[in-house]
Scaffold this motif. Sequence first.
Motif, PDB file in Angstrom:
ATOM      1  N   THR A  47      63.536  41.227 -50.564  1.00 31.59           N
ATOM      2  CA  THR A  47      63.440  40.494 -51.602  1.00 31.59           C
ATOM      3  C   THR A  47      63.378  41.448 -52.590  1.00 31.59           C
ATOM      4  O   THR A  47      62.509  42.356 -52.759  1.00 31.59           O
ATOM      5  N   GLY A  52      66.749  36.620 -53.450  1.00 38.04           N
ATOM      6  CA  GLY A  52      65.384  35.873 -52.844  1.00 38.04           C
ATOM      7  C   GLY A  52      64.543  35.570 -53.896  1.00 38.04           C
ATOM      8  O   GLY A  52      64.683  35.526 -55.146  1.00 38.04           O
ATOM      9  N   GLU A  98      59.891  34.926 -55.003  1.00 37.20           N
ATOM     10  CA  GLU A  98      58.600  35.010 -54.613  1.00 37.20           C
ATOM     11  C   GLU A  98      58.035  33.506 -54.749  1.00 37.20           C
ATOM     12  O   GLU A  98      58.463  32.725 -55.869  1.00 37.20           O
ATOM     13  N   GLU A 136      60.494  33.730 -46.896  1.00 35.71           N
ATOM     14  CA  GLU A 136      60.954  35.160 -46.896  1.00 35.71           C
ATOM     15  C   GLU A 136      60.466  36.041 -45.961  1.00 35.71           C
ATOM     16  O   GLU A 136      60.771  37.109 -45.683  1.00 35.71           O
TER      17      GLU A 136
END
Length: 482
Positions: free
Chosen positions: A243, A452, A454, A462
Motif C-alpha cells: 500500500t 491502494g 488506508e 488491504e
Amino acid sequence: MIDFDTHYTMTSGGMAVAGRRKLAAWNPATRQIIARVTDATRRQLDEAVDSARIAFGSWSRAPIERRQDLVRRIGEAIERHAEPFMSLLTREQGKPRAGSEWEILGSVAWLKSMATMEVPLEILEDTPGRRVITRHTPLGVVGAIVPWNFPVLLAVWKIAPALLTGNTIVVKPSPFTPLCTLKLGELCRDILPPGVLNVVTGGDRLGKWMTAHPGIDKIAFTGHTDTGRHVMRSAADTLKRVTLELGGNDPAIVLPDVDIEDLAPKLFWAAFQNNAQFCNATKRLYIHESIYERLRDALVAYARTVKVGDGAEADTSIGPIQNEAQYRKVLEFIEDCRTHGYRFALGGQVDRAAAGWFIPITLVDDPPDNSRVVREEPFGPILPLLRWSKESEVIARANDTEYGLGASVWGRDLEAVERIGGQLEAGTVWLNEVHQYSPFQAFGGHKQSGIGCENSLHGLLEYTNHQTITLNKGAIREQEAA
Ligand code: NAD
C-alpha cells in the motif's frame, strides 16, 4: 511509568533492544540534538521480523474480539500518556501544541474507532447441497515505513488495521522523527503479546532492507513518490503486497461567488496546516480572475497575523521545517522563484541565521503553470496563487499533474462546485471544506500519488488475502449412499 525524556529503545519480541550505532534526533526549532537512537543492524531487523513471524501463529488465530480489545487498549494507553506524547511530538517534529494535540488525540480516536471494525465474511451460496464463502485471512508480517510529517498518526493508520486483521507488524519511523514511535512501542510491551508489534529505527537503508526482506509479506508505506517507486521495485522480488501513500500537489479552485473574508483563513489553513508539510495540503490555489486581487490581499492580511516560531511557545501557529534536508529543498523553491523573477505577494526572505529551520509564509503571485513551484511538491510554506477565467481550462490545469491525492472546490453555487469537483482526478475531493478525515473514509491517491488506500473497510482489507472456500455438502453423502 514511562519516561518520555530518555531511554529511547527499540521494541523487538516484546523486549527493549538497543545498539551501539546511533542516529541523532533533533529539535528543528533549536537545531539541537535532543536524543540518540539506535541505527538498527540487519541482524536486529532479522530478529524483529523473526519475532513477528513467531507471534503471527497465535495472534492470527486469536478471536477478533481479543484483537479489537487490544487495539482499543493501545488507544487508551496513548490517551493516558497524551500530555508527554504531545510535548515530545512538538520537540521532535516541530509542530505547535495544537498540531500535536490534533495528531495525538486523533491517533487515540483512530485506534478506538478502528477497534470497532469487523472483518467481513461473505456467504455467496448456502444451500442444502453447497456452501461458498469468501473470507479474509491475514497476510503475515507487515512492514510499516512512516514519514516525518505525522509520525504517530501515520504509524497508527498502519498498526490498527494490521493488528485487527491478525497480522503482526514491524514499524520503522522516519530517522527524523523516531522518538514518539519508540515510546509507542514501549507502551505496547505491556499490552500486546511479545512480537506482535516491533519498532526498529534506522536510516533509509533499514527501509530498503525491509522492502527486500523475505520474512515480510506486505509493506505499508507513506512517503515520497520517488521513494514509493523504489519500494515497489524492491518489493517485487518477493511479490510483497504494497500500500503506497505518496506525494500530492493538491489544487484548490475558488469560484467568483465566494465570501472572501470568510474564506481567506480557511484557504490559508488548507495550505499551511502542519507548516504545509502535509501530503494533502493545498499546493496550488486557483482563484477566479474577478476576485484574484481581493482574495490575494485577504490571504496576505490574514497570513500577517499568524506567528511562525518555536512550536513550544504558546502563541505559535506554524513551526519550523522539520529537518535540514527539507529546509534546503524549500529554499531552492524560493530561490527558483527569485531567479525567474516571480513576484512574492508575501515572504520570500529567509533569515538563515535563525535558531531553527524557519521559513516565512510565502505566497507567490501568479507564477506560470510550468514553474517548479506549480509543477512540484515543495512540502513547505510556499504557495502559488494562480488566476483562472474559464471553467474547462481550470479543470484541465488542475488535472495536469502526475499527482492525484486530494483537491478542493469552493463556491456558493453548489451545482458548479459539484460539477467541477466531479471532474477532478484525486483520491479525495473536498467541496467547501478540506482536511476532513475519518477512520471510515477511504484515503488514497490516484495516479502517482499512490496505490491502494488506508482507512475504511477498503483499507482494512488491504491487510488480508481473499480466500474462497467451497463445500460440496452432497459429495460425501453421495459416496456413503453408493
Ligand atoms: P521519504 O520518502 O523520504 O521517507 C519516508 C520513509 O521511507 C522514511 O521512513 C524513510 O527512512 C524511508 N525510506 C527512504 N528511502 C527508502 C527506500 N529506498 N526504501 C524503503 N524505505 C525508504 O518521505 P518523507 O520526506 O519522510 O515524507 C514526505 C513525503 O511523504 C511527501 O512527498 C508527502 O507528500 C508524502 N506523504 C504522503 C502521505 C499520504 O498519505 N499520501 C502522507 C504523508 C506524507
